[in-house]
Each structure stands twice: as structure tokens, then as C-alpha cells.
Design an enzyme around this catalytic site. Structure first.
Site, mmCIF file in Angstrom:
data_model
loop_
_atom_site.group_PDB
_atom_site.id
_atom_site.type_symbol
_atom_site.label_atom_id
_atom_site.label_comp_id
_atom_site.label_asym_id
_atom_site.label_seq_id
_atom_site.Cartn_x
_atom_site.Cartn_y
_atom_site.Cartn_z
ATOM 1 C CG HIS A 1 -1.797 -1.228 1.276
ATOM 2 N ND1 HIS A 1 -1.444 -2.306 2.046
ATOM 3 C CD2 HIS A 1 -2.930 -1.565 0.622
ATOM 4 C CE1 HIS A 1 -2.350 -3.270 1.892
ATOM 5 N NE2 HIS A 1 -3.253 -2.851 1.023
ATOM 6 N N GLY B 1 -6.970 11.954 8.028
ATOM 7 C CA GLY B 1 -7.726 10.900 7.355
ATOM 8 C C GLY B 1 -7.686 11.065 5.837
ATOM 9 N NE ARG C 1 -9.254 18.579 5.656
ATOM 10 C CZ ARG C 1 -9.798 19.671 6.172
ATOM 11 N NH1 ARG C 1 -9.045 20.675 6.501
ATOM 12 N NH2 ARG C 1 -11.074 19.767 6.335
ATOM 13 N NE ARG D 1 -5.697 -0.046 -2.409
ATOM 14 C CZ ARG D 1 -6.814 -0.782 -2.422
ATOM 15 N NH1 ARG D 1 -7.947 -0.252 -2.098
ATOM 16 N NH2 ARG D 1 -6.767 -2.042 -2.732
ATOM 17 N NE ARG E 1 -7.990 9.852 14.184
ATOM 18 C CZ ARG E 1 -8.714 10.490 13.258
ATOM 19 N NH1 ARG E 1 -8.163 10.805 12.086
ATOM 20 N NH2 ARG E 1 -9.969 10.818 13.485
ATOM 21 C CB ILE E 2 -3.907 15.826 12.651
ATOM 22 C CG1 ILE E 2 -3.268 15.435 11.315
ATOM 23 C CG2 ILE E 2 -2.831 16.248 13.621
ATOM 24 C CD1 ILE E 2 -2.488 16.555 10.673
ATOM 25 C CG ASP F 1 -19.958 15.595 14.069
ATOM 26 O OD1 ASP F 1 -18.800 15.488 13.617
ATOM 27 O OD2 ASP F 1 -20.575 14.640 14.559
HETATM 28 N N1 ADE Z 1 -15.619 12.048 13.109
HETATM 29 C C1 ADE Z 1 -16.191 13.259 13.053
HETATM 30 N N2 ADE Z 1 -17.468 13.201 13.457
HETATM 31 C C2 ADE Z 1 -17.701 11.906 13.776
HETATM 32 C C3 ADE Z 1 -18.824 11.213 14.234
HETATM 33 N N3 ADE Z 1 -19.961 11.850 14.450
HETATM 34 N N4 ADE Z 1 -18.729 9.885 14.433
HETATM 35 C C4 ADE Z 1 -17.565 9.257 14.197
HETATM 36 N N5 ADE Z 1 -16.466 9.851 13.764
HETATM 37 C C5 ADE Z 1 -16.532 11.169 13.549
#
Ligand code: ADE
Length: 233
Positions: free
Chosen positions: A5, A21, A25, A44, A88-89, A205
Site C-alpha cells: 500500500h 484521514g 489534507r 490508491r 493522527r490529526i 460535530d
Molecule cells: N468524526 C467526526 N465526526 C464523527 C462522528 N460523528 N462519528 C464518528 N467519527 C466522527
């Protein structure tokens, strides 16, 4: 030597890799925060870059979404490219009532509904935790930058679209700050292969209040988090 990979050469990655992720980015960070950045892998379209930040070598590579994707890249980076520190960011969903959108959160530990870490210890519990030194450096960098950060337990889920979201208030009661989809996997892989790992997020969120960061604000909160991660190295 390339892995299934990652099509990079030995020595292409720095000892420290920041992992958003989204591979775009990773490209954005390389182009806007690093000096002398060059692309080192593109399998990929999961792009990886190496450059320097304040004279120190650093790499940035996408992890993809979810524990399986993160685990593949983290393992190959550690085992085949000698990476020692993985940071991880990303974004997370707030769970705790005290957690607000745009907050910066450090994952001291990561609980999960996945079985990957139990599989590592014959079905028992495994406390997936951040490396203390990376965590301390991260928190200190946030303080130096005048950014308030929360530190605590997060919950890594395999299912973004939860069938039963009534579980979240129960996690809130247990002091879980936020939910993401990769950290418990990253911490498990790092422990298994002898590397250090740490994760920080911005809250995009809130899974209980339903609040969400407007898209136009996401870039500036993301930039803050990147700065903390880079300044922590
Ligand atoms: N990353 C950002 N928001 C999320 C959520 N609601 N559930 C899981 N991962 C997330």
C-alpha cells in the site's frame, strides 16, 4: 522497498508522520506548512509527503477512514519504513456535554466497539493509550500557542451511522469526550509494533446536541490543529 500500500523507498519517510484521514489534507499540509516537501507515495491516491518543519524532518500521510485503513498504513510505516512516531490529526464528534464544536481534543485513551484490540490480548481488555511523551509535547505545544485543549478518553467506532445513538449519553456519563473512527486502531498497532502514537482532533460535530461546524470554518480550525501537531515535534 515498496509495500502493498506504499510505493516509497527506504528512507523516504521521516521518523515522525502526521496522519490526517484525507490524503488531500496531507497534500494541503505539505504545500502550506512544510519546507522542501516532496511526494513519496501515491498508491490508491493515499498520498504521503516528506519535508521539514523548522528544520526538522517530518512526513504527512493520509490514513483513510476507519480502523482497518489506519491499521494497514500505520503497520507498513512502522515495520517497513522505520517510522517511530505517528500522530493522527483529524476530526471527531463531540459526546461530552462540556465538549463543544471547534474544541481541540487529545485522545489520552481510546475505547472502542471494534474487536481489534481484544484480539491482540486473547479476548481480554486492552487499554489503548497515547504515548505519554507525545501527549505531553502536544499539550505543551497547544499551551504555548494559547489554544485551550481537552485531554481524555475517546471512543473509536466502526459505525459512523449508529443504529442506536442512545449509547452516546451513556458514554458521556463515563466521561468519554468524543467519537472518532481510527484512534483505537492506531494505538493498538503502535503498541504491537513498538512505535509511539498520539491523536488530536477538532470537534466537527456533536452527536448529542446535533451542532456542526460550518464548512467555511473547518479550514481554520484544521490549521490550528496542524500547527499544534507540528509545533509538538
Ligand atoms: N468524526 C467526526 N465526526 C464523527 C462522528 N460523528 N462519528 C464518528 N467519527 C466522527
Amino acid at each position: 522497498m515498496s509495500t502493498p500500500h506504499i510505493n516509497a523507498n527506504p528512507g523516504d519517510f521521516a521518523e515522525t508522520v502526521l496522519m490526517p484521514g484525507d490524503p488531500l489534507r496531507a497534500k494541503y499540509i505539505a504545500e502550506n506548512f512544510l519546507q522542501d516537501a516532496r511526494q513519496v507515495t501515491d498508491v490508491r491516491n493515499m498520498f504521503g509527503f516528506t519535508g521539514t518543519y523548522n528544520g526538522k524532518p517530518v512526513s504527512i500521510m493520509g490514513s483513510g477512514m476507519g480502523i482497518p485503513s489506519m491499521s494497514i498504513y500505520a503497520r507498513e510505516l512502522i515495520v517497513s519504513f522505520g517510522v517511530k512516531n505517528l500522530i493522527r490529526i483529524g476530526t471527531c464528534g463531540g459526546i461530552n456535554q462540556g465538549t463543544k464544536i471547534r474544541d481541540v481534543i487529545f485522545a489520552q485513551g481510546a475505547s472502542t466497539d471494534s474487536n481489534v484490540n481484544r484480539a491482540r490480548v486473547r479476548g481480554y481488555d486492552f487499554a489503548a493509550i497515547a504515548d505519554f511523551g507525545l501527549l505531553e509535547n502536544g499539550v505543551n505545544a497547544a499551551r504555548r500557542l494559547g489554544i485551550e485543549a481537552k485531554v481524555g478518553n475517546v471512543y473509536t467506532t466502526d459505525t459512523f451511522y449508529q443504529a442506536d445513538s442512545s449509547f452516546y449519553p451513556e458514554l458521556d456519563k463515563l466521561g468519554v469526550l468524543a467519537v472518532d473512527m481510527e484512534t483505537a486502531g492506531l494505538y493498538g498497532v503502535a503498541a504491537e509494533y513498538g512505535a509511539k502514537a498520539m491523536a488530536l482532533f477538532t470537534v466537527s460535530d456533536h452527536v448529542i446536541t446535533g451542532e456542526a461546524t460550518p464548512p467555511e470554518e473547518r479550514q481554520s480550525t484544521f490549521n490550528e490543529m496542524v500547527k499544534i501537531a507540528l509545533e509538538s515535534i
